[in-house]
Design a protein around this motif. Structure first.
Motif, mmCIF file in Angstrom:
data_model
loop_
_atom_site.group_PDB
_atom_site.id
_atom_site.type_symbol
_atom_site.label_atom_id
_atom_site.label_comp_id
_atom_site.label_asym_id
_atom_site.label_seq_id
_atom_site.Cartn_x
_atom_site.Cartn_y
_atom_site.Cartn_z
ATOM 1 N N HIS A 85 4.171 38.102 59.308
ATOM 2 C CA HIS A 85 3.712 36.995 60.148
ATOM 3 C C HIS A 85 4.843 36.478 61.032
ATOM 4 C CE1 HIS A 85 0.063 35.801 57.394
ATOM 5 N NE2 HIS A 85 -0.192 36.837 58.179
ATOM 6 N N GLN A 86 5.989 36.261 60.425
ATOM 7 C CA GLN A 86 7.115 35.692 61.166
ATOM 8 C C GLN A 86 7.647 36.654 62.234
ATOM 9 O OE1 GLN A 86 8.180 32.651 61.203
ATOM 10 N NE2 GLN A 86 6.902 31.927 59.513
ATOM 11 N N GLU A 117 4.837 37.318 54.577
ATOM 12 C CA GLU A 117 5.411 36.241 55.383
ATOM 13 C C GLU A 117 6.310 36.807 56.476
ATOM 14 O OE1 GLU A 117 5.936 32.469 56.780
ATOM 15 O OE2 GLU A 117 4.537 33.130 55.206
ATOM 16 N N CYS A 118 7.075 37.842 56.144
ATOM 17 C CA CYS A 118 7.932 38.471 57.155
ATOM 18 C C CYS A 118 7.104 39.127 58.256
ATOM 19 C CB CYS A 118 8.853 39.504 56.504
ATOM 20 S SG CYS A 118 10.302 38.808 55.686
ATOM 21 N N TYR A 155 -2.763 33.330 65.030
ATOM 22 C CA TYR A 155 -1.867 32.210 64.762
ATOM 23 C C TYR A 155 -2.397 30.957 65.434
ATOM 24 C CZ TYR A 155 2.294 29.315 64.446
ATOM 25 O OH TYR A 155 3.172 28.282 64.174
ATOM 26 N N ARG A 160 13.652 33.026 58.226
ATOM 27 C CA ARG A 160 12.614 31.997 58.138
ATOM 28 C C ARG A 160 11.781 32.175 56.870
ATOM 29 N NH1 ARG A 160 9.900 32.252 64.192
ATOM 30 N NH2 ARG A 160 11.798 31.803 65.428
ATOM 31 N N SER A 161 11.460 33.422 56.553
ATOM 32 C CA SER A 161 10.608 33.691 55.389
ATOM 33 C C SER A 161 11.308 33.324 54.086
ATOM 34 C CB SER A 161 10.203 35.169 55.381
ATOM 35 O OG SER A 161 9.489 35.504 56.549
ATOM 36 N N LYS A 206 11.442 29.644 53.649
ATOM 37 C CA LYS A 206 10.145 29.066 53.294
ATOM 38 C C LYS A 206 9.761 29.374 51.847
ATOM 39 C CE LYS A 206 5.236 29.218 54.608
ATOM 40 N NZ LYS A 206 4.247 29.750 55.597
ATOM 41 N N ALA A 241 13.081 36.410 61.545
ATOM 42 C CA ALA A 241 11.844 36.361 60.763
ATOM 43 C C ALA A 241 12.145 36.434 59.270
ATOM 44 C CB ALA A 241 10.925 37.518 61.175
#
Length: 302
Positions: A249-250, A246-247, A291, A229-230, A233, A226
């Motif tokens: 969410h991921q 963002e983390c 989501y 990915r963050s 992005k 996560a």
């Protein structure tokens, strides 16, 4: 931590509970029908701490605990000085329990009886953080028996790995019970705003041996994907608040990915008898997001 009992080697005389050091009427805890939150001046006027006497070491044997639990209506704790104390927090809990028993329980006695006789049959499992600010039962206005709730740091799910013997599988065991024995139909992974576990993950750097605590940092490595990915992005110089969100969410999505690594979960998802949901909650604004798999983004429910 063992309590220190200074008189452990002193000769022990036979005593009845009525003649013990704990029967001092002036220092007894209040009876069940009395409010256990006395005014501040009353609390100052009398000590609520009573010494342990004539009991053996607390390390291996605890003969005093049964006696204390039978004679004290309040929870107890053992201090380094051998004192038995009841905290103000435990008093509030006990008052809350009394209110629950006299109101909610009495109003729903039949419901509790049915739960005892018929057992639980929740249709939804919620995997949420153990953060005290996020309570699924209150959020979703549910009753006992409605939700099967698993709470851990940062609402994480480890990958399916029954062969791993190095650790315990509390989260995996809860999943197995929910799917194979309770037959839940929905699993909700719910992250939240200002997650401390995610914050620790962002600040940790295992490559240089920097991890939070004895267990937190290692646990959060489950969600490092996560973090990766963050950063991919938002970029390596992302605003800390944006990176945190963002983390969070991921992390929800990584847990859902890991759920699908369990064969008996993946089978049910393919058979459309089990649905997986990724949700995120901001407790400061009561914003619940879900989501949207088609759009690939989190959207507010209302």
């Amino acid at each position: 931590m063992p309590a220190t009992v200074n008189e452990v080697d002193a000769p022990k005389e036979e005593r009845s509970p009525e003649s013990s050091d704990f029967s001092n009427e002036e220092d007894d805890y209040p009876p069940a029908d009395q409010d256990v939150n006395p005014p501040p001046q009353a609390t100052q006027a009398r000590s609520r701490t009573r010494p342990l006497r004539n009991f053996p070491s607390m390390v291996e044997d605890h003969p005093c605990l049964d006696f204390l639990r039978q004679n004290d209506p309040l929870p107890i704790s053992l201090g380094d000085n051998g004192a038995v104390t009841a905290s103000e927090a435990s008093r509030r809990l006990l008052n809350g329990f009394r209110r629950f028993k006299s109101t909610y329980y009495e109003e729903h006695r039949d419901m509790f009886s049915n739960l005892a006789v018929k057992g639980q049959s929740p249709k939804v499992m919620v995997i949420s953080c153990c953060d005290s600010r996020v309570d699924p039962g209150i959020m979703f206005d549910t009753r006992p028996g409605d939700l099967f709730i698993l709470r851990n740091v940062a609402n994480l799910v480890p990958p399916y790995n029954p062969a791993e013997t190095a650790g315990y599988h509390g989260t995996s065991a809860a999943l197995e019970f929910a799917i194979k024995y309770l037959h839940v139909e929905d699993i909700v992974v719910m992250g939240h705003h200002m997650c401390g576990g995610v914050k620790a993950m962002i600040s940790d750097d295992p490559s240089v041996g920097r991890k939070t605590g004895d267990f937190i940092g290692e646990w959060m490595t489950l969600a490092y994907e996560a973090k990766n990915r963050s950063i991919a992005k938002l970029g390596p110089k992302a605003d800390p608040a944006e990176l945190q969100l963002e983390c969070e969410h991921q992390t929800v999505m990584v847990s859902i990915d890991h759920l699908l690594s369990f064969p008996w979960i993946a089978d049910k998802v393919r058979a459309q008898t089990l649905r997986l949901h990724g949700w995120w909650f901001d407790f400061a604004t009561a914003d619940l997001q879900w989501y949207d798999q088609c759009a690939g983004v989190f959207k507010s429910v209302v």
